[in-house]
Design an enzyme around this catalytic site. Structure first.
Site, PDB file in Angstrom:
ATOM      1  CB  THR A  94      -0.869  -0.014   1.279  1.00 44.24           C
ATOM      2  OG1 THR A  94      -1.592  -1.221   1.260  1.00 44.24           O
ATOM      3  CG2 THR A  94      -1.777   1.166   1.352  1.00 44.24           C
ATOM      4  NE  ARG A 151      -7.821  -8.632   1.756  1.00 46.39           N
ATOM      5  CZ  ARG A 151      -6.857  -7.728   1.872  1.00 46.39           C
ATOM      6  NH1 ARG A 151      -6.775  -6.726   1.014  1.00 46.39           N
ATOM      7  NH2 ARG A 151      -5.981  -7.808   2.840  1.00 46.39           N
ATOM      8  CB  VAL A 152     -12.665  -4.335   1.545  1.00 43.65           C
ATOM      9  CG1 VAL A 152     -12.159  -2.954   1.939  1.00 43.65           C
ATOM     10  CG2 VAL A 152     -13.572  -4.217   0.324  1.00 43.65           C
ATOM     11  N   GLY A 153      -9.370  -4.715   2.310  1.00 43.21           N
ATOM     12  CA  GLY A 153      -8.398  -4.718   3.407  1.00 43.21           C
ATOM     13  C   GLY A 153      -8.572  -3.526   4.320  1.00 43.21           C
ATOM     14  CG  ASP A 154      -5.005  -2.044   6.081  1.00 40.73           C
ATOM     15  OD1 ASP A 154      -4.843  -2.840   5.122  1.00 40.73           O
ATOM     16  OD2 ASP A 154      -4.166  -1.184   6.393  1.00 40.73           O
ATOM     17  CB  THR A 194       2.087  -0.413   3.954  1.00 40.85           C
ATOM     18  OG1 THR A 194       2.348  -1.463   3.030  1.00 40.85           O
ATOM     19  CG2 THR A 194       3.380  -0.007   4.620  1.00 40.85           C
ATOM     20  N   GLY A 195       0.733  -3.279   4.946  1.00 43.43           N
ATOM     21  CA  GLY A 195       0.943  -4.632   5.469  1.00 43.43           C
ATOM     22  C   GLY A 195      -0.283  -5.475   5.237  1.00 43.43           C
ATOM     23  N   GLY A 205      -3.709  -6.506   5.532  1.00 44.63           N
ATOM     24  CA  GLY A 205      -4.861  -5.727   5.963  1.00 44.63           C
ATOM     25  C   GLY A 205      -5.663  -6.370   7.072  1.00 44.63           C
TER      26      GLY A 205
HETATM   27  N1  GLY Z   1      -2.821  -3.279   3.382  1.00 41.91           N
HETATM   28  C1  GLY Z   1      -3.433  -3.545   2.164  1.00 41.91           C
HETATM   29  C2  GLY Z   1      -4.331  -4.688   2.165  1.00 41.91           C
HETATM   30  O1  GLY Z   1      -4.118  -5.632   2.906  1.00 41.91           O
HETATM   31  O2  GLY Z   1      -5.261  -4.689   1.396  1.00 41.91           O
END
Ligand code: GLY
Length: 301
Positions: free
Chosen positions: A149, A177-180, A200-201, A203
């Site tokens: 990210t 799927r939606v991350g953080d 970043t990492g 999510g």
């Molecule tokens: N940090 C981005 C994701 O996991 O989507």
């Protein structure tokens, strides 16, 4: 400091320079960092953001983005946006609404279309070849292959702080799927009275840790940006079993930065008191170690 900007990964160098140039020219933080993020979104060399983003398991490049204005605490976000050039620009526009600030999938696309945002197929031939090569090896994929990210936190000469985040998320993710990254408090947070943070990492772990708000809250309690970042990393390493890769960038209202990581993490910082520098952060003996590097010193984008 009059202005400052911090951003994740070496891939943000050009965008960070653009944001710094604008901030030095008295442009507002939100405008400056959105320009910076857009440069990363547009660059096909970076395969985890925008154009050439990593596809889901069905071969769709769907993008997440989040934006926060630290003066008003207004937030805008998109998840699973397919076929548009700049999720961060759509997210920012959504932050101006009184309702419907976080849209996903078909609803986000309809909104982007109706509001005239530029359409673009973000699957490049190279990304498609990679998808074909690896689509049957999904079980062997690692979540971390170098970078993901892009997050920018900026402070402007008016004392305002903003946060902006953009990503394609995990390679071969489940459709939907939606991350953080588009979730305020997890992937990003900004409060001009305190400071801002971005993550970043993986999510799923960043959401569990409500990482960005956790960091800003620690600064509100008097921690420096570096103390807030390191404390958060320590807490989450203890609290989340087998915490996967995570890196945090932080800026306080004075423009001072902090960073924590549990992997090898390049980041970029510039301010009116310090020309742009590329740093490498690593985690050693329960704290983050930060050193200035040259671009050729790391293969990580
Ligand atoms: N940090 C981005 C994701 O996991 O989507």
């Amino acid at each position: 400091m009059k202005w400052a900007v911090i951003s994740t990964w070496k891939m943000s160098t050009e965008g960070n320079a653009k944001a710094a140039e604008l901030l030095a020219d008295n442009v507002k933080a939100g405008d400056a960092i959105v320009e910076g993020v857009t440069l990363v979104e547009d660059n096909p060399a970076y395969s985890s953001v925008g154009y050439s983003g990593l596809p889901d398991k069905d071969g769709h490049v769907t993008l997440d983005g989040g934006y926060m204005d630290g003066d008003t605490l207004k937030v805008g976000a998109v998840g699973c946006l397919e076929g548009f050039r700049s999720p961060i620009r759509v997210a920012r526009k959504l932050s101006e609404n009184s309702f419907n600030n976080f849209l996903v999938g078909a609803g986000a696309e309809e909104y982007a279309r109706l509001n005239g945002f530029e359409e673009r197929d973000n699957m490049t031939p190279e990304t498609f070849r990679r998808y074909l090569r690896e689509k049957d090896k999904r079980a062997e994929l690692k979540s971390y292959d170098g970078h993901d990210t892009v997050c920018f936190i900026g402070k402007d000469v008016y004392g305002s702080l903003c946060a902006a985040v953009s990503t394609s998320g995990l390679f071969m993710k489940e459709p939907g799927r939606v991350g953080d990254s588009p979730i305020a408090g997890a992937g990003f947070y900004a409060d001009s009275q305190i400071g801002g943070a971005g993550v970043t990492g993986v999510g799923e772990d960043c959401i569990r840790g409500t990482v960005s708000f956790r960091v800003v809250n620690k600064m509100a309690q008097g921690r420096s940006p570096q103390q807030a970042a390191d404390e958060t990393m320590r807490e989450l390493s203890e609290r989340i079993e087998n915490l996967r890769h995570m890196s945090i960038v932080v800026l306080n209202k004075a423009g001072e930065f902090g960073v924590a990581t549990n992997c090898v993490f390049p980041f970029v910082y510039a301010s009116d008191e310090c020309e742009q520098k590329l740093y490498l952060a690593t985690w050693e003996n329960d704290a983050t170690v930060i050193k200035e590097i040259r671009p050729e010193d790391t293969e990580r984008d």
